[in-house]
Design a protein around this motif. Structure first.
Motif, mmCIF file in Angstrom:
data_model
loop_
_atom_site.group_PDB
_atom_site.id
_atom_site.type_symbol
_atom_site.label_atom_id
_atom_site.label_comp_id
_atom_site.label_asym_id
_atom_site.label_seq_id
_atom_site.Cartn_x
_atom_site.Cartn_y
_atom_site.Cartn_z
ATOM 1 N N LEU A 1 0.842 -1.201 0.000
ATOM 2 C CA LEU A 1 0.000 0.000 0.000
ATOM 3 C C LEU A 1 0.869 1.239 0.000
ATOM 4 O O LEU A 1 2.019 1.198 0.435
ATOM 5 C CB LEU A 1 -0.922 0.027 1.224
ATOM 6 N N GLN A 2 0.284 2.300 -0.516
ATOM 7 C CA GLN A 2 0.972 3.590 -0.438
ATOM 8 C C GLN A 2 0.072 4.564 0.316
ATOM 9 O O GLN A 2 0.203 4.729 1.512
ATOM 10 C CB GLN A 2 1.320 4.072 -1.845
ATOM 11 N N CYS A 3 -0.920 5.157 -0.365
ATOM 12 C CA CYS A 3 -1.797 6.086 0.372
ATOM 13 C C CYS A 3 -2.766 5.342 1.288
ATOM 14 O O CYS A 3 -3.252 5.882 2.259
ATOM 15 C CB CYS A 3 -2.562 6.976 -0.595
ATOM 16 N N GLY A 4 -3.081 4.092 0.955
ATOM 17 C CA GLY A 4 -3.944 3.277 1.802
ATOM 18 C C GLY A 4 -5.430 3.401 1.527
ATOM 19 O O GLY A 4 -6.229 2.690 2.146
ATOM 20 N N TYR A 5 -5.822 4.264 0.604
ATOM 21 C CA TYR A 5 -7.260 4.476 0.371
ATOM 22 C C TYR A 5 -7.956 3.193 -0.093
ATOM 23 O O TYR A 5 -9.048 2.862 0.366
ATOM 24 C CB TYR A 5 -7.463 5.586 -0.670
ATOM 25 N N CYS A 6 -7.312 2.462 -0.988
ATOM 26 C CA CYS A 6 -7.947 1.262 -1.534
ATOM 27 C C CYS A 6 -7.753 0.046 -0.640
ATOM 28 O O CYS A 6 -8.364 -0.997 -0.867
ATOM 29 C CB CYS A 6 -7.365 0.943 -2.916
ATOM 30 N N THR A 7 -6.878 0.166 0.371
ATOM 31 C CA THR A 7 -6.401 -1.007 1.103
ATOM 32 C C THR A 7 -7.488 -1.799 1.840
ATOM 33 O O THR A 7 -7.473 -3.036 1.783
ATOM 34 C CB THR A 7 -5.277 -0.585 2.079
ATOM 35 N N CYS B 1 -6.167 0.277 -7.683
ATOM 36 C CA CYS B 1 -5.239 1.000 -6.808
ATOM 37 C C CYS B 1 -4.615 2.130 -7.612
ATOM 38 O O CYS B 1 -3.819 1.891 -8.516
ATOM 39 C CB CYS B 1 -4.147 0.059 -6.284
ATOM 40 N N ARG B 2 -4.975 3.341 -7.275
ATOM 41 C CA ARG B 2 -4.465 4.479 -8.050
ATOM 42 C C ARG B 2 -2.973 4.687 -7.798
ATOM 43 O O ARG B 2 -2.294 5.375 -8.558
ATOM 44 C CB ARG B 2 -5.257 5.747 -7.722
ATOM 45 N N CYS B 3 -2.451 4.116 -6.698
ATOM 46 C CA CYS B 3 -1.018 4.229 -6.422
ATOM 47 C C CYS B 3 -0.220 3.143 -7.134
ATOM 48 O O CYS B 3 1.020 3.174 -7.100
ATOM 49 C CB CYS B 3 -0.758 4.126 -4.921
HETATM 50 S S1 FES Z 1 -2.562 2.442 -1.993
HETATM 51 FE FE1 FES Z 1 -3.254 4.359 -2.770
HETATM 52 S S2 FES Z 1 -4.986 3.803 -3.962
HETATM 53 FE FE2 FES Z 1 -4.104 1.911 -3.452
#
Ligand code: FES
Ligand code: FES
Length: 214
Positions: A155-161, A192-194
């Motif tokens: 994960l990066q931003c975690g929004y989709c996690t 996952c946009r990241c």
């Molecule tokens: S970790 Fe950022 S949208 Fe998936």
């Protein structure tokens, strides 16, 4: 067609705009009612749009179980499961990414099966068991899939996690974690946009071994 237009107009043009307004209201009512229709009695064709609105706007006494906790709630029959979780139960792990079943951010389990909660009527989980990301850990002990996401930097931003993890657990439980290709196919509805896809697949492979089924 040009010949159709005059049929909707009267001499003053006033009735025409009124007709258009009525048409808009009917269209909006129909759009709101589509999700509710699966679980509710369909109004007879003799009913007016106003009567249809009354039927679809009625309340429903919901009895369900979320993360092991019994929940009783009076809900509007049009309420989505995602809105019930986020707005009534303050369980905000499931995200409203698209609200159209296209991103997977709202994934939860109902009776052990993955569903898009934005496309699921809350009334459909009556007498059923719902599991959200808030309910997968064992107290402070992370679920093996959560732990694997941390270890594989999935994960990066975690929004989709939260949605990724709920889908990933279902992927393993349903026997779809047998290869990278199969995992990618099963997880293809989770965007996952990241672009953390490589870590996500690695995490699922790792957790599948620890969960005792792949
Ligand atoms: S970790 Fe950022 S949208 Fe998936
Ligand atoms: S919010 Fe449900 S699939 Fe995107």
């Amino acid at each position: 067609m040009h010949s159709d237009a005059p049929d909707q107009l009267d001499a003053s043009g006033k009735a025409a705009s009124s007709n258009i307004e009525v048409s808009r209201r009917v269209a909006l009512t129909a759009g709101s009612a589509i999700l509710a229709a699966a679980a509710l009695p369909t109004p007879s064709s003799a009913q007016t749009p106003a009567a249809a609105r009354a039927v679809f706007g009625q309340s429903f006494a919901l009895s369900t179980n979320v993360n092991g906790v019994d929940v009783e709630a009076e809900i509007d029959t049009r309420t989505s499961l995602l809105d019930l979780l986020r707005e009534r139960l303050a369980l905000t792990g499931a995200k409203k990414g698209c609200d159209h079943g296209q991103c997977g951010a709202c994934a939860v389990h109902v009776d052990g099966r993955r569903v898009a909660s934005c496309l699921t009527l809350a009334a459909k989980v009556h007498d059923r068991k719902v599991l959200t990301i808030e309910g997968v850990s064992d107290g402070d002990r992370l679920h093996p899939m959560q732990q694997a996401f941390v270890e594989h930097d999935a994960l990066q931003c975690g929004y989709c996690t939260p949605g990724q993890i709920m889908s990933a657990i279902a992927c393993v439980r349903e026997g779809n974690a047998t290869s990278k290709e199969r995992i990618r196919e099963y997880m293809s509805g989770n965007i996952c946009r990241c672009g953390a896809y490589k870590g996500i697949v690695a995490a699922i492979e790792d957790a599948a071994a620890k969960m005792g089924r792949s």
